[in-house]
Enzyme design. Structure first.
Site, PDB file in Angstrom:
ATOM      1  N   PHE A  17      42.188  44.247  33.835  1.00 54.69           N
ATOM      2  CA  PHE A  17      43.274  43.213  34.308  1.00 54.69           C
ATOM      3  C   PHE A  17      42.342  41.682  34.009  1.00 54.69           C
ATOM      4  O   PHE A  17      41.388  41.631  34.972  1.00 54.69           O
ATOM      5  CB  PHE A  17      43.446  43.231  35.826  1.00 54.69           C
ATOM      6  CG  PHE A  17      44.477  42.168  36.341  1.00 54.69           C
ATOM      7  CD1 PHE A  17      45.558  42.400  36.241  1.00 54.69           C
ATOM      8  CD2 PHE A  17      43.936  41.024  36.984  1.00 54.69           C
ATOM      9  CE1 PHE A  17      46.497  41.503  36.707  1.00 54.69           C
ATOM     10  CE2 PHE A  17      44.553  40.166  37.390  1.00 54.69           C
ATOM     11  CZ  PHE A  17      45.909  40.217  37.368  1.00 54.69           C
TER      12      PHE A  17
ATOM     13  N   ASP B 206      34.134  39.489  31.195  1.00 50.88           N
ATOM     14  CA  ASP B 206      35.081  38.818  32.468  1.00 50.88           C
ATOM     15  C   ASP B 206      34.477  38.982  33.737  1.00 50.88           C
ATOM     16  O   ASP B 206      34.630  39.967  34.272  1.00 50.88           O
ATOM     17  CB  ASP B 206      36.423  39.492  32.369  1.00 50.88           C
ATOM     18  CG  ASP B 206      37.365  38.941  33.209  1.00 50.88           C
ATOM     19  OD1 ASP B 206      36.758  38.354  34.247  1.00 50.88           O
ATOM     20  OD2 ASP B 206      38.767  39.015  33.071  1.00 50.88           O
TER      21      ASP B 206
ATOM     22  N   LYS C  48      37.521  31.948  40.192  1.00 51.86           N
ATOM     23  CA  LYS C  48      37.456  32.503  41.630  1.00 51.86           C
ATOM     24  C   LYS C  48      36.293  31.753  42.229  1.00 51.86           C
ATOM     25  O   LYS C  48      36.488  30.680  42.874  1.00 51.86           O
ATOM     26  CB  LYS C  48      37.497  34.054  41.496  1.00 51.86           C
ATOM     27  CG  LYS C  48      38.717  34.659  40.812  1.00 51.86           C
ATOM     28  CD  LYS C  48      38.972  36.155  41.597  1.00 51.86           C
ATOM     29  CE  LYS C  48      40.131  36.478  40.641  1.00 51.86           C
ATOM     30  NZ  LYS C  48      41.514  36.108  41.057  1.00 51.86           N
TER      31      LYS C  48
END
Length: 402
Positions: free
Chosen positions: A142, A227, A256
């Site tokens: 994801f 990531d 984030k």
């Protein structure tokens, strides 16, 4: 559920696209690890905005940094320099042990930036024939939901009905070094991986996998792109999840927590040899690297440099996994995975779906999020107290009858 809450949810359902299925709670205020709804009921936040809120809600240092910058300048666009930009780029590069930064806003934007950078590096530096660059990714990944990113997703919910899909990606099983080796060709420019797969259920790869990826990519002159949007910046008990295997990738993709839950901030961080392939006008963002974002992110870096948050995640994470491990094999939980203050809990299906368990926890004042069947994710803010964490775990035991 009160009529006030019902009306708020009904209005949201009527006037917003149904691309999310939120739990039926309407948050009004929040502080630290706790949120309060419009009825005044408090909830322990055990999701932390998918790690965007690593430092908790309303963190005073981050709010003060944002307020101070709001009084000065919030946006110039990249048409001009501003007085926080160089400081942010220099400090983030040094923090990551790299040389250059390309700032964006959201995690998906940063992943897109990494994809474009890897391809351009492949053509300009590695010498791959134009239009033939390949990037290897892992199944069950994801990385976001843009058209390009869903093109290499194996999740039907994320992928279905968005074709035609962007070519140039090779999907291999996560954690399988042999499959990765076989997939590599002379046209492979990058391997893009999550050091821990979050959306897939907090999947930790087999020991030695990340180190093996690092060795293989070096051998084949391929970029290793990590990531760390969810796993990075303290969540796993280290600054980066890659550190658990002593690995430094060629490129970090961050987001984030970099914005402290205050503003969206993301970035690609790499060497000058890699990010130096970009030229003016080839890639950009009006808001990427804006003064407000830089001010908040600089405070985030200052907080992380103390090591306090990484240590809290490590110590409380050990306690979290010890307690969750006691639930395995007792008929309530089938498996627990994760690292630091991050766990994927596979609930025995007879105890309910992940959504049903999440709703029952919500009724007891704890907020988590489900993923894939009967799995729930637990990722509280790193500032949570041990007492609050234990209380949340008590509610989970009650809900599961464990």
């Amino acid at each position: 559920m009160s009529s006030t809450t019902e009306k708020a949810i009904a209005s949201a359902e009527a006037h917003s696209a149904h691309n999310y299925h939120p739990l039926p709670v309407v948050v009004a205020t929040a502080e630290g690890a706790w949120m309060t709804d419009i009825e005044g009921r408090r909830y322990l936040d055990m999701l932390a905005g998918y790690s965007a809120l690593n430092f908790g809600h309303g963190n005073r240092r981050l709010v003060d940094a944002a307020k101070a910058q709001l009084e000065r300048v919030t946006l110039t666009s990249r048409a001009f320099h501003h007085d926080r930009f160089a400081e942010f780029c220099e400090q983030l590069a040094a923090f990551c042990g790299m040389e250059m930064v390309l700032p964006m806003n959201t995690g998906a934007e940063a992943v897109e930036t990494a994809v474009k950078t890897a391809r351009k590096w492949g053509y300009r530096v590695k010498g791959v024939p134009d239009g033939t660059a390949k990037i290897i990714v892992a199944a069950d990944n994801f990385h976001g939901r843009t058209t390009t990113i869903v093109s290499f997703s194996t999740d039907p919910e994320a992928r279905a009905d968005y074709g035609p899909y962007t070519p140039g990606f090779e999907i291999v099983p996560y954690g399988d070094l042999g499959a990765l080796r076989e997939a590599m060709t002379d046209n492979t420019v990058a391997v893009l991986l999550e050091p821990i797969q979050g959306e897939a259920g907090v999947l930790v790869p087999p020991p030695g996998y990340l180190a093996g990826v690092r060795e293989l990519t070096r051998e084949r002159n391929v970029l290793f792109v990590a990531d760390e949007i969810q796993s990075g910046l303290g969540r796993t008990g280290r600054t980066f999840a890659c550190e658990h295997e002593g690995v430094v990738p060629d490129m970090y993709v961050l987001g984030k927590a970099l914005g402290g839950g205050v503003v969206p901030v993301s970035a690609v961080v790499s060497s000058a040899a890699v990010l130096g392939v970009h030229r003016p006008g080839e890639h950009g963002s009006t808001f990427g690297g804006n003064p407000l974002a830089c001010a908040v992110a600089l405070e985030v870096l200052a907080m992380l440099r103390t090591g306090e948050y990484q240590q809290r995640a490590a110590e409380l994470g050990e306690h979290l996994h010890q307690e969750l491990g006691l639930l395995v094999g007792g008929g309530a939980v089938e498996a627990v995975r994760g690292r630091g203050l991050w766990a994927g809990v596979d609930v025995t299906p007879s105890k309910g779906t992940g959504r049903e368990v999440s709703e029952r926890l919500m009724q007891r004042g704890v907020l988590v999020k489900d993923t894939h069947g009967s799995t729930i994710r637990i990722a509280p803010p790193l500032v949570i107290s041990k007492e609050d964490l234990d209380w949340g775990l008590d509610q989970l035991r009650e809900v599961l009858g464990a």
